[in-house]
Design a protein around this motif. Structure first.
Motif, PDB file in Angstrom:
ATOM      1  N   GLY A  54       0.740  -1.147   0.020  1.00 57.75           N
ATOM      2  CA  GLY A  54       0.122  -0.124   0.185  1.00 57.75           C
ATOM      3  C   GLY A  54       0.766   1.372   0.030  1.00 57.75           C
ATOM      4  N   LEU A  55       1.923   1.224   0.760  1.00 54.61           N
ATOM      5  CA  LEU A  55       2.816   2.641   0.844  1.00 54.61           C
ATOM      6  C   LEU A  55       3.569   2.562  -0.284  1.00 54.61           C
ATOM      7  CD1 LEU A  55       3.876   2.194   4.696  1.00 54.61           C
ATOM      8  CD2 LEU A  55       2.513   4.051   3.658  1.00 54.61           C
ATOM      9  N   PHE A  56       4.110   1.608  -0.908  1.00 54.58           N
ATOM     10  CA  PHE A  56       4.613   1.737  -2.175  1.00 54.58           C
ATOM     11  C   PHE A  56       3.803   2.442  -3.236  1.00 54.58           C
ATOM     12  CE2 PHE A  56       5.664  -0.614  -6.333  1.00 54.58           C
ATOM     13  CZ  PHE A  56       6.828   0.216  -6.637  1.00 54.58           C
ATOM     14  N   PHE A  57       2.609   1.996  -3.417  1.00 55.44           N
ATOM     15  CA  PHE A  57       1.817   2.656  -4.574  1.00 55.44           C
ATOM     16  C   PHE A  57       1.435   3.928  -4.089  1.00 55.44           C
ATOM     17  CE2 PHE A  57       1.344  -1.957  -5.868  1.00 55.44           C
ATOM     18  CZ  PHE A  57       1.617  -1.819  -7.220  1.00 55.44           C
ATOM     19  N   LEU A  58       1.079   4.152  -2.662  1.00 53.93           N
ATOM     20  CA  LEU A  58       0.751   5.440  -2.541  1.00 53.93           C
ATOM     21  C   LEU A  58       2.024   6.488  -2.662  1.00 53.93           C
ATOM     22  CD1 LEU A  58      -1.258   4.806   0.831  1.00 53.93           C
ATOM     23  CD2 LEU A  58      -2.245   5.894  -1.377  1.00 53.93           C
ATOM     24  N   GLY A  59       3.171   5.889  -2.473  1.00 50.16           N
ATOM     25  CA  GLY A  59       4.284   6.656  -2.746  1.00 50.16           C
ATOM     26  C   GLY A  59       4.530   7.008  -4.464  1.00 50.16           C
ATOM     27  N   LEU A  60       4.259   5.986  -5.041  1.00 46.79           N
ATOM     28  CA  LEU A  60       4.182   6.270  -6.612  1.00 46.79           C
ATOM     29  C   LEU A  60       3.092   7.158  -6.820  1.00 46.79           C
ATOM     30  CD1 LEU A  60       4.621   2.589  -7.967  1.00 46.79           C
ATOM     31  CD2 LEU A  60       6.476   4.362  -7.912  1.00 46.79           C
ATOM     32  N   LEU A  61       2.112   7.276  -6.223  1.00 49.84           N
ATOM     33  CA  LEU A  61       1.133   8.122  -6.537  1.00 49.84           C
ATOM     34  C   LEU A  61       1.566   9.733  -6.181  1.00 49.84           C
ATOM     35  CD1 LEU A  61      -2.065   8.822  -7.225  1.00 49.84           C
ATOM     36  CD2 LEU A  61      -2.355   8.353  -4.725  1.00 49.84           C
ATOM     37  N   VAL A  62       2.279   9.926  -5.152  1.00 47.89           N
ATOM     38  CA  VAL A  62       2.767  11.161  -4.707  1.00 47.89           C
ATOM     39  C   VAL A  62       3.619  11.535  -5.875  1.00 47.89           C
ATOM     40  CG1 VAL A  62       4.181  12.390  -3.146  1.00 47.89           C
ATOM     41  CG2 VAL A  62       2.383  10.721  -2.422  1.00 47.89           C
ATOM     42  N   ILE A  63       4.701  10.648  -6.280  1.00 51.47           N
ATOM     43  CA  ILE A  63       5.790  11.008  -7.102  1.00 51.47           C
ATOM     44  C   ILE A  63       4.975  11.376  -8.681  1.00 51.47           C
ATOM     45  CG2 ILE A  63       7.688  10.209  -8.610  1.00 51.47           C
ATOM     46  CD1 ILE A  63       8.258   8.396  -6.223  1.00 51.47           C
ATOM     47  N   ASN A  64       3.977  10.633  -8.896  1.00 51.73           N
ATOM     48  CA  ASN A  64       3.375  11.042 -10.324  1.00 51.73           C
ATOM     49  C   ASN A  64       2.569  12.314 -10.195  1.00 51.73           C
ATOM     50  OD1 ASN A  64       1.933   9.575 -12.741  1.00 51.73           O
ATOM     51  ND2 ASN A  64       0.525  10.834 -11.764  1.00 51.73           N
ATOM     52  N   ASN A  65       1.957  12.649  -8.881  1.00 50.27           N
ATOM     53  CA  ASN A  65       1.306  13.819  -9.033  1.00 50.27           C
ATOM     54  C   ASN A  65       2.010  15.040  -8.844  1.00 50.27           C
ATOM     55  OD1 ASN A  65      -0.981  12.347  -9.164  1.00 50.27           O
ATOM     56  ND2 ASN A  65      -1.869  12.737  -7.032  1.00 50.27           N
ATOM     57  N   VAL A  66       3.218  15.056  -8.316  1.00 50.11           N
ATOM     58  CA  VAL A  66       4.322  15.835  -8.334  1.00 50.11           C
ATOM     59  C   VAL A  66       4.807  16.340  -9.902  1.00 50.11           C
ATOM     60  CG1 VAL A  66       6.575  16.412  -7.724  1.00 50.11           C
ATOM     61  CG2 VAL A  66       5.332  15.464  -6.202  1.00 50.11           C
ATOM     62  N   LEU A  67       4.993  15.276 -10.543  1.00 52.89           N
ATOM     63  CA  LEU A  67       5.124  15.405 -11.933  1.00 52.89           C
ATOM     64  C   LEU A  67       4.017  16.104 -12.627  1.00 52.89           C
ATOM     65  CD1 LEU A  67       7.204  12.040 -12.581  1.00 52.89           C
ATOM     66  CD2 LEU A  67       8.226  14.342 -12.115  1.00 52.89           C
ATOM     67  N   LEU A  68       2.914  15.665 -12.354  1.00 57.08           N
ATOM     68  CA  LEU A  68       1.983  16.112 -13.011  1.00 57.08           C
ATOM     69  C   LEU A  68       1.733  17.535 -12.820  1.00 57.08           C
ATOM     70  CD1 LEU A  68      -0.534  15.526 -14.890  1.00 57.08           C
ATOM     71  CD2 LEU A  68      -1.984  15.003 -12.617  1.00 57.08           C
ATOM     72  N   LEU A  69       1.736  18.053 -11.719  1.00 57.85           N
ATOM     73  CA  LEU A  69       1.695  19.180 -11.196  1.00 57.85           C
ATOM     74  C   LEU A  69       2.725  20.294 -11.873  1.00 57.85           C
ATOM     75  CD1 LEU A  69       0.312  21.761  -9.757  1.00 57.85           C
ATOM     76  CD2 LEU A  69       1.510  21.237  -7.786  1.00 57.85           C
ATOM     77  N   ALA A  70       3.814  19.561 -11.920  1.00 56.51           N
ATOM     78  CA  ALA A  70       4.932  20.509 -12.543  1.00 56.51           C
ATOM     79  C   ALA A  70       4.723  20.589 -14.093  1.00 56.51           C
ATOM     80  CB  ALA A  70       6.382  19.738 -12.373  1.00 56.51           C
ATOM     81  N   GLU A  71       4.142  19.440 -14.762  1.00 56.27           N
ATOM     82  CA  GLU A  71       3.968  19.467 -16.156  1.00 56.27           C
ATOM     83  C   GLU A  71       2.728  20.542 -16.562  1.00 56.27           C
ATOM     84  OE1 GLU A  71       4.910  18.042 -20.028  1.00 56.27           O
ATOM     85  OE2 GLU A  71       5.782  17.462 -17.993  1.00 56.27           O
ATOM     86  N   VAL A  72       1.587  20.693 -15.693  1.00 55.49           N
ATOM     87  CA  VAL A  72       0.482  21.535 -15.812  1.00 55.49           C
ATOM     88  C   VAL A  72       1.299  22.960 -15.710  1.00 55.49           C
ATOM     89  CG1 VAL A  72      -1.421  22.315 -14.935  1.00 55.49           C
ATOM     90  CG2 VAL A  72      -1.185  19.863 -15.230  1.00 55.49           C
ATOM     91  N   LEU A  73       1.987  23.108 -14.693  1.00 55.96           N
ATOM     92  CA  LEU A  73       2.506  24.522 -14.306  1.00 55.96           C
ATOM     93  C   LEU A  73       3.255  24.944 -15.695  1.00 55.96           C
ATOM     94  CD1 LEU A  73       3.248  24.514 -10.563  1.00 55.96           C
ATOM     95  CD2 LEU A  73       1.453  25.411 -11.663  1.00 55.96           C
ATOM     96  N   LYS A  74       3.908  24.004 -16.128  1.00 59.33           N
ATOM     97  CA  LYS A  74       5.033  24.318 -17.325  1.00 59.33           C
ATOM     98  C   LYS A  74       4.151  24.403 -18.558  1.00 59.33           C
ATOM     99  CE  LYS A  74       7.421  21.153 -19.155  1.00 59.33           C
ATOM    100  NZ  LYS A  74       8.423  20.126 -19.528  1.00 59.33           N
TER     101      LYS A  74
END
Length: 532
Positions: A54-74
């Protein structure tokens, strides 16, 4: 004999260009949480493995959403359409600064909750599905923040609600079943209102794509049917957000589940209702929102004041925090009522702040109860001597939820009050300030009773107190004690302090999210191309 070959141009109906690799970040949250939930369900009997998965996939979710927000802001707003069918034929995932920001904060909170639960949820709770339910709930939460289709928004609401029922009854205590029934009935009513409004909207406009709805509403203007639909949406989402007068279900249910479940609910579920109001009333039907502005403002003020007055009347810390969740919803509604970019920026910032601070407060309350053996203020006392660190953390969270500097709650309150005074809504500004003052009294009372005084009610104040938990959190599984439970609280508290001391980035992101609602040209161009 073979007939002549016919060349069909699909470019008018389908996306023919290859999808950029970065665009897969848009749908990855749903994929990660569904796959993670499935694997956790398959391994739920292995109570040591399920939390790690559970923590592994939740950690991947955090990483993905960091990249997603950075992509949207760019790049700006990003759209990905299912099956390559162009909107409005295909179901679109459309992500702007608002959706990406809330998806990231939700992922951080879910990861913190998963870490907290690895210590506090016993083996029975892990075996009967805490992590599958949490991941599938995050499927619904992220889907709601990232979808560009109104009916799809309804579907994601259903996903998160079904998962939340499982989390509520985890433990099978009688009080949990009672809270689940109340929670379920009110949410069932709200969901039906949502579905009815969506059916009427489709009958009126012939589309469910949010960008298409925005353009058609702009062309047709305000009409009687659209006003009816807007009122239904407001009632449905206000019920889900626990706004006055349909908020009585929250304090009747949020004190019943495990404390980590209550923390996730307090942080996330009501905020999905606020997000839905921002998307439907501000972006899709802005003229209807203008007509309803005064009604929304009164609902906001009454939600703030009834929530904080309810908190002042409570002796159970969990019930008190439930009323503070309600009070915070009123502040967010105030920004929606005013509708200016500044006011909506305050609402977005306050939503992020509330997600973090309410989750952290519930987790801190769990530590307090583990140390003292009770959530009752009359039985709390002497916790400062048992844990000065917890006393300091709770004080920071108390100041933050009251909107006092130098923490995250101060800046959105300033933005909302500034917007109200600028627009001449002095009485609404006064309601926000009075609510902040009363909130200070409510959380200050908790800190004085639980930490400052020397012992529970009936003991000599300042005397030596023996705490049942021994000053550490004791897990249900095997009586283990660990300092790891401090990590999630530390993560959330650090963000609260950081957004208070350095608010500029969050203000900028909130402003971009609000501007995209008021002037959705970037949203429309992302969905339909540059000619929209």
């Amino acid at each position: 004999m073979a007939g002549p070959s016919i060349s069909v141009d699909l470019s008018a109906a389908m996306q023919t260009a290859p999808v950029q690799l970065a665009d897969w970040l848009v749908v990855a949250p749903s994929i990660l949480t569904i796959v993670g939930g499935m694997l956790c369900l398959m391994s739920r009997k292995n109570t040591a493995l399920a939390p790690k998965l559970g923590l592994f996939f939740l950690g991947l979710l955090v990483i993905n959403n960091v990249l997603l927000l950075a992509e949207v802001l760019k790049r700006g707003v990003i759209t990905m359409v299912m099956g390559n069918w162009l909107p409005p034929f295909g179901i679109a995932f459309t992500v702007d600064a608002l959706g990406a920001t809330l998806a990231l904060v939700a992922a951080i909170v879910a990861f913190a909750a998963g870490l907290y639960a690895s210590i506090t949820i016993d083996s029975s709770g892990k075996r009967y599905g805490f992590y599958p339910f949490l991941l599938l709930m995050m499927t619904g939460v992220n889907g709601a923040f990232l979808t560009g289709d109104v009916f799809n928004l309804y579907v994601w609401f259903e996903v998160l609600l079904i998962s939340s029922y499982g989390l509520l009854v985890l433990g099978n205590d009688r009080i949990q079943l009672d809270g689940t029934v109340k929670y379920g009935i009110l949410n069932l009513i709200g969901t039906n209102l949502f579905l009815i409004a969506t059916g009427l909207l489709y009958g009126q406009l012939g589309t469910l794509n949010m960008a298409d709805i925005t353009m058609k509403v702009q062309e047709s203007g305000v009409s009687g049917p659209l006003m009816t639909i807007a009122v239904l949406y407001f009632l449905a989402f206000a019920m889900k957000a626990a706004a006055f007068p349909v908020n009585f279900w929250l304090p009747s249910s949020y004190h019943t589940p495990r404390i980590v479940v209550a923390a996730v609910f307090a942080g996330l579920l009501t905020k999905v209702g606020i997000y839905a109001l921002l998307r439907t009333l501000v972006m899709l039907m802005p003229a209807a929102r203008t007509e309803l502005a005064e009604v929304i403002a009164w609902v906001a003020a009454l939600t703030m004041l009834t929530g904080v007055i309810g908190a002042l009347a409570q002796s159970d810390v969990r019930r008190l925090l439930g009323y503070l969740v309600i009070s915070g919803i009123g502040s967010m509604l105030a920004g929606i009522a005013m509708g200016s970019v500044l006011a909506l920026s305050g609402t977005v910032f306050y939503t992020v702040h509330s997600i973090l601070v309410m989750t952290a407060l519930y987790m801190a309350a769990g530590l307090m109860a583990a140390m003292a053996g009770s959530y009752d203020l009359r039985r709390l006392g002497g916790l400062y001597g048992a844990s000065p660190v917890l006393a300091g953390v709770f004080l920071v969270l108390a100041l933050a939820v009251a909107g006092l500097p130098p923490f995250s709650g101060f800046w959105p309150k300033v933005m909302l009050v500034d917007a109200a005074l600028t627009l001449g809504w002095n009485w609404l500004a006064a309601s926000i300030l009075v609510t902040g003052f009363l909130t200070s009294l409510a959380v200050g009372r908790v800190w004085i009773y639980a930490f400052w005084r020397g012992g529970p009610e009936g003991t000599v104040d300042g005397g030596s107190v023996s705490l049942p938990g021994g000053g550490v959190l004791v897990a249900g599984a095997g009586g283990r004690s660990t300092a790891a439970v401090w990590v999630p609280i530390g993560i959330l508290t650090t963000l609260i302090v950081l957004f208070g001391l350095q608010p500029e980035w969050m203000m900028e992101v909130s402003s971009r999210g609000a501007s995209g609602l008021v002037d959705p040209v970037g949203y429309l161009r992302s969905v339909f191309g540059g000619g929209a």
